[in-house]
Design a protein around this motif. Structure first.
Motif, short mmCIF file in Angstrom:
data_model
loop_
_atom_site.label_atom_id
_atom_site.label_comp_id
_atom_site.label_asym_id
_atom_site.label_seq_id
_atom_site.Cartn_x
_atom_site.Cartn_y
_atom_site.Cartn_z
N LEU A 190 2.32 -8.85 5.11
CA LEU A 190 1.91 -7.56 4.56
C LEU A 190 0.69 -7.75 3.68
O LEU A 190 0.53 -8.78 3.02
CB LEU A 190 3.04 -6.95 3.71
CG LEU A 190 4.37 -6.62 4.37
CD1 LEU A 190 5.41 -6.30 3.29
CD2 LEU A 190 4.20 -5.44 5.33
N SER A 191 -0.16 -6.74 3.65
CA SER A 191 -1.25 -6.72 2.67
C SER A 191 -0.66 -6.28 1.33
O SER A 191 0.04 -5.26 1.26
CB SER A 191 -2.36 -5.77 3.11
OG SER A 191 -2.98 -6.25 4.27
N ILE A 192 -0.96 -7.01 0.30
CA ILE A 192 -0.35 -6.73 -1.01
C ILE A 192 -1.37 -6.85 -2.13
O ILE A 192 -2.46 -7.40 -1.95
CB ILE A 192 0.82 -7.70 -1.32
CG1 ILE A 192 0.30 -9.15 -1.26
CG2 ILE A 192 1.98 -7.48 -0.38
CD1 ILE A 192 1.21 -10.18 -1.90
N THR A 193 -0.96 -6.35 -3.30
CA THR A 193 -1.62 -6.68 -4.56
C THR A 193 -0.53 -7.22 -5.49
O THR A 193 0.65 -6.88 -5.34
CB THR A 193 -2.29 -5.46 -5.20
OG1 THR A 193 -1.29 -4.45 -5.45
CG2 THR A 193 -3.38 -4.89 -4.30
N TRP A 194 -0.91 -8.06 -6.41
CA TRP A 194 0.08 -8.59 -7.35
C TRP A 194 -0.58 -8.87 -8.69
O TRP A 194 -1.80 -9.05 -8.80
CB TRP A 194 0.77 -9.83 -6.79
CG TRP A 194 -0.13 -10.99 -6.41
CD1 TRP A 194 -0.71 -11.19 -5.19
CD2 TRP A 194 -0.51 -12.08 -7.25
NE1 TRP A 194 -1.45 -12.34 -5.19
CE2 TRP A 194 -1.34 -12.92 -6.46
CE3 TRP A 194 -0.26 -12.45 -8.55
CZ2 TRP A 194 -1.91 -14.10 -6.94
CZ3 TRP A 194 -0.81 -13.62 -9.05
CH2 TRP A 194 -1.63 -14.43 -8.24
N ALA A 240 0.82 -1.22 0.00
CA ALA A 240 0.00 0.00 0.00
C ALA A 240 0.86 1.27 0.00
O ALA A 240 0.43 2.32 -0.50
CB ALA A 240 -0.93 -0.01 1.21
N ASN A 241 2.08 1.19 0.53
CA ASN A 241 2.93 2.39 0.59
C ASN A 241 3.76 2.59 -0.69
O ASN A 241 4.61 3.47 -0.74
CB ASN A 241 3.85 2.34 1.82
CG ASN A 241 4.83 1.18 1.75
OD1 ASN A 241 4.90 0.46 0.76
ND2 ASN A 241 5.58 0.99 2.84
N GLY A 242 3.54 1.76 -1.71
CA GLY A 242 4.20 1.94 -3.01
C GLY A 242 5.44 1.11 -3.25
O GLY A 242 5.99 1.11 -4.36
N ALA A 251 9.56 -4.66 3.14
CA ALA A 251 9.48 -4.25 4.56
C ALA A 251 10.48 -5.05 5.37
O ALA A 251 11.09 -6.00 4.87
CB ALA A 251 8.06 -4.47 5.09
N ASP A 252 10.61 -4.68 6.64
CA ASP A 252 11.49 -5.41 7.54
C ASP A 252 10.90 -6.80 7.80
O ASP A 252 9.69 -6.97 7.88
CB ASP A 252 11.63 -4.65 8.86
CG ASP A 252 12.73 -5.22 9.73
OD1 ASP A 252 12.43 -6.15 10.51
OD2 ASP A 252 13.88 -4.75 9.62
#
Length: 329
Positions: free
Chosen positions: A224-228, A184-186, A217-218
């Motif tokens: 993590l919530s993602i899109t792919w 979500a943060n790019g 991310a660490d």
């Protein structure tokens, strides 16, 4: 008596001076002639003489040419070649022998041709993972070790890899697919599917290698919530084919490696046509009865593009490059 002796002496005395004078004049003439001849020959490069050897035919006196004088520049004799000896500007024609040449042995590298291409905007052979579709889920991470996994590609050169959830893995249909994973943060990372994430991995979930997860991310985040989405990346890699260990003309497993787009179908030349082989969970297409083992192959990507591969021998567990690749979409 004295008078007679004196007269006898004077007779020879009268002839002596005439003869001496004549001989002197002749000698002077010869000398003058030689001097003139030598002066006339000073500017010449060669001297021509007549063969007057004993037994020579006066009517056929041979001319003998002396070599160049010291200081003169030698000149190569000019020869006019006969018409038969003149070189031709046209190269000689080559007549092929009636005896056929021996056929060259086949190259170890397979040859490939494009049998057909599909320009359809939709992927006609795609399964659950389709191009142009955005999927949502969770990203987790695991220790990928050397990068090998359920797809059995072997150790990875690049650890940007991932395991697809069991549902979307779809009996190894996802093997080799490239996907772009985004948060979500790019933040984003591109990974290749080399493994399966078994249940309880949910549909949409991607289990990333630790190296790939760290790009987003660490590792302490855990998930993590993602899109792919599916990619058709630029690559210099060419497709290779590998026969499974234990393969023979009577049973074989065939695997496609290094493909840009997911492989939807593999067929073998058999019975005068093409026969599709079933795909196993471990990413080999199996010919249980040996049909088509060691013969021509035809592979199709999810876009419908077909490549025909020839010259691939049964060499268990050996990668054989084809030199071709599916085109980028």
């Amino acid at each position: 008596m004295k008078a007679t002796r004196h007269a006898a002496r004077r007779r020879p005395g009268r002839r002596g001076p005439w003869i001496t004078t004549t001989a002197a004049l002749a000698a002077i003439g010869v000398l003058v002639y030689l001097v003139m001849t030598l002066r006339a020959g000073d500017g010449a490069d060669a001297v021509t003489a007549t063969d007057t050897r004993a037994g020579a035919d006066p009517g056929r006196a041979a001319a003998v040419t002396a070599g160049p004088r010291t200081g003169a520049t030698p000149t190569a004799p000019q020869r006019t070649p006969s018409p038969a000896a003149s070189p031709s500007s046209t190269p000689p024609s080559v007549t092929a022998s009636a005896t056929p040449s021996k056929p060259k042995p086949p190259k170890a590298r397979a040859s490939a041709t494009v049998a057909a291409r599909s320009d359809a905007t939709q992927a006609p052979s795609a399964g659950r993972i389709r191009p142009g579709v955005t999927y949502r889920g969770l990203a987790t991470h695991y220790d990928a070790a050397d990068g090998d996994g359920a797809c059995l590609f072997g150790p990875a050169d690049d650890m940007m890899i991932a395991a697809m959830n069991h549902t979307d893995y779809e009996t190894a249909k996802a093997c080799g697919a490239y996907i772009a994973v985004r948060t979500a943060n790019g933040a984003s990372v591109t990974v290749r599917i080399t493994n399966e994430c078994p249940l309880p991995c949910a549909p949409g979930q991607i289990d990333l290698s630790r190296q790939a997860f760290a790009k987003l991310a660490d590792l302490s985040k855990g998930e993590l919530s993602i899109t792919w989405s599916l990619l058709s990346p630029s690559t210099a890699e060419k497709i290779s084919v590998r026969y499974k260990t234990g393969s023979s003309p009577y049973w074989c497993g065939i695997q496609v490696v290094g493909h840009r787009n997911p492989v939807a179908r593999l067929e073998v030349a058999a019975d005068g046509g093409w026969r599709a082989l079933p795909r196993a969970e471990f990413n080999y297409f199996l010919s249980e009865q040996g049909a088509g083992c060691g013969k021509s192959l035809r592979i199709t990507d999810i876009y419908g593009e077909r490549l025909v591969l020839d010259g691939i021998a049964i060499r268990p567990d050996a990668l054989q490059s084809t030199g071709v690749q599916f085109r980028q979409r």
